[in-house]
Enzyme design. Structure first.
Site, short mmCIF file in Angstrom:
data_model
loop_
_atom_site.label_atom_id
_atom_site.label_comp_id
_atom_site.label_asym_id
_atom_site.label_seq_id
_atom_site.Cartn_x
_atom_site.Cartn_y
_atom_site.Cartn_z
N ASP A 31 0.85 -1.20 0.00
CA ASP A 31 0.00 0.00 0.00
C ASP A 31 0.88 1.25 0.00
OD1 ASP A 31 -1.62 -2.24 1.44
OD2 ASP A 31 -3.17 -0.74 1.02
N THR A 49 -7.69 -4.02 -0.07
CA THR A 49 -6.53 -4.61 0.63
C THR A 49 -6.87 -6.00 1.17
OG1 THR A 49 -5.79 -2.39 1.21
CG2 THR A 49 -4.83 -4.19 2.47
N ASP A 74 -12.31 5.57 -2.57
CA ASP A 74 -12.98 4.29 -2.93
C ASP A 74 -13.89 4.45 -4.14
OD1 ASP A 74 -11.87 2.66 -0.99
OD2 ASP A 74 -13.37 3.22 0.51
P1 AMP Z 1 -14.79 -3.56 -1.57
O1 AMP Z 1 -13.49 -4.01 -2.15
O2 AMP Z 1 -15.84 -3.29 -2.58
O3 AMP Z 1 -15.27 -4.45 -0.45
O4 AMP Z 1 -14.52 -2.13 -0.95
C1 AMP Z 1 -13.42 -1.89 -0.18
C2 AMP Z 1 -13.63 -0.60 0.56
O5 AMP Z 1 -14.77 -0.69 1.39
C3 AMP Z 1 -12.50 -0.26 1.49
O6 AMP Z 1 -11.55 0.51 0.84
C4 AMP Z 1 -13.19 0.49 2.61
O7 AMP Z 1 -12.87 1.85 2.60
C5 AMP Z 1 -14.66 0.33 2.34
N1 AMP Z 1 -15.44 0.02 3.54
C6 AMP Z 1 -14.98 -0.28 4.77
N2 AMP Z 1 -16.01 -0.45 5.65
C7 AMP Z 1 -17.15 -0.22 4.96
C8 AMP Z 1 -18.54 -0.22 5.32
N3 AMP Z 1 -18.96 -0.51 6.55
N4 AMP Z 1 -19.44 0.08 4.34
C9 AMP Z 1 -19.03 0.35 3.09
N5 AMP Z 1 -17.73 0.35 2.70
C10 AMP Z 1 -16.79 0.08 3.62
MG MG Z 2 -10.12 1.34 -0.70
#
Ligand code: AMP
Ligand code: MG
Length: 318
Positions: free
Chosen positions: A46, A128, A261
């Site tokens: 990262d 990640t 994101d």
């Molecule tokens: P994904 O790969 O689609 O699961 O998205 C990853 C991203 O989800 C990470 O970079 C986080 O910033 C974000 N994330 C973390 N916790 C949550 C949550 N409770 N609701 C939505 N997104 C989240």
């Molecule tokens: Mg992210």
């Protein structure tokens, strides 16, 4: 500030390739989970990826601002001295030039807290958790001009044989990750009753899968293929016509998403002719600093099925 054109992105495309090389090298040989503030997982990749991207921005666009997920302070706190030496060496290897820890620290915080018309928004490894689990992840770079998302680059090592997507001047392109010809891509023209290809987060802590399933049924998407995938590749899939819908409903009602994101992904889908909004159909607001306004829903679609999804969300009270 003049708007970016395709040739402006050349040095950044190269930086995304190098960042992807570094991530793949770490994933193969040096994969260790560290913890940063808030008990979130992070790896040396990262930090290495962000350093490579920010270095390229500092050289090609020295006056621009950067909003990025990682920071020099976290690097010094979350990563041991031995790991820092390791990532400094690996970044030097990938760049083909000597690199010191002081360089890494400078690059990691380059462009922070600048109030200028153009801001680069970096998620050096988006997904990640997927990276650590040897699933997918994306290297995501979005560009905001006066608070509006205007361009993007996204390295997707796990998408097919590895692809880069980028958007500039209202056009979206895809090309192989290594080298090769860029091709313009467009969102799909499919509508129900054709098979709807839907993508959603792999992690149930990031996405309320049951609420999303209810939404698909309510919207009348009867014939569906659903894929769960980590990282912003999901936006790229909609942009290039491999999926019609990426729905994201956070399990947390007042979730405030980080702009890194979504910025790169939203730029790709918009440039490919799709739509990206909240539950009410309002475009995402990237002008408020590190986070989007509170809201648990993001809908990215080919545009043709967008209204149907918004109506379904409204009927379900989501
Ligand atoms: P994904 O790969 O689609 O699961 O998205 C990853 C991203 O989800 C990470 O970079 C986080 O910033 C974000 N994330 C973390 N916790 C949550 C949550 N409770 N609701 C939505 N997104 C989240
Ligand atoms: Mg992210």
């Amino acid at each position: 500030m003049t708007s970016l054109v395709q040739s402006d992105l050349e040095p950044m495309l190269q930086a995304v390739r190098l960042a992807a090389q570094l991530c793949q090298e770490v994933q193969r040989h040096y994969l260790i989970e560290n913890q940063k503030e808030g008990h979130e997982p992070v790896t040396i990749a990262d930090y290495g990826s962000q350093a490579i991207l920010a270095r390229a921005i500092s050289l090609a666009f020295p006056d621009d601002a950067i909003i990025a997920e990682e920071s020099a302070t976290q690097f010094l706190q979350a990563v041991t001295e031995a790991q820092r030496a390791q990532i400094v060496r690996l970044v030097g290897q990938v760049l083909g030039e000597p690199v010191t820890e002081a360089d890494m620290i400078r690059w990691l915080d380059h462009g922070r807290n600048r109030n200028v018309p153009r801001t680069w928004v970096i998620d050096p490894i988006d997904g990640t958790i997927g990276f650590l689990a040897l699933r997918s992840y994306a290297i995501a770079v979005g560009v905001l001009e006066n608070g509006q998302v205007s361009a993007a680059l996204m390295g997707c090592p796990g998408y097919g044989a590895g692809r880069i997507f980028y958007a500039v001047g209202g056009v979206c392109y895809a090309m192989p990750l290594e080298q090769g010809q860029a091709m313009q891509v467009f969102v799909s023209q499919r509508v129900p009753p054709e098979t709807m290809r839907v993508v959603e987060s792999y992690e149930s802590s990031h996405a309320d899968h049951p609420a999303m399933a209810r939404t698909y049924v309510e919207a009348g998407l009867n014939v569906m293929e659903t894929v769960r995938w980590d990282g912003q590749d999901k936006y790229a899939m909609v942009a290039c016509g491999d999926a019609e819908l990426y729905l994201r409903i956070s399990p947390k009602p007042d979730y405030r998403a980080k702009i890194w994101d979504h910025a790169a992904g939203a730029a790709l889908v918009l440039a490919a002719g799709g739509m990206v909004t909240d539950a009410k159909g309002v475009a995402l607001d990237f002008s408020q600093g590190q986070t989007l306004p509170p809201g648990r829903v993001v809908v990215a679609s080919n545009g043709r099925i967008h209204e149907q999804i918004l109506h379904a969300l409204a009927r379900l009270g989501i």
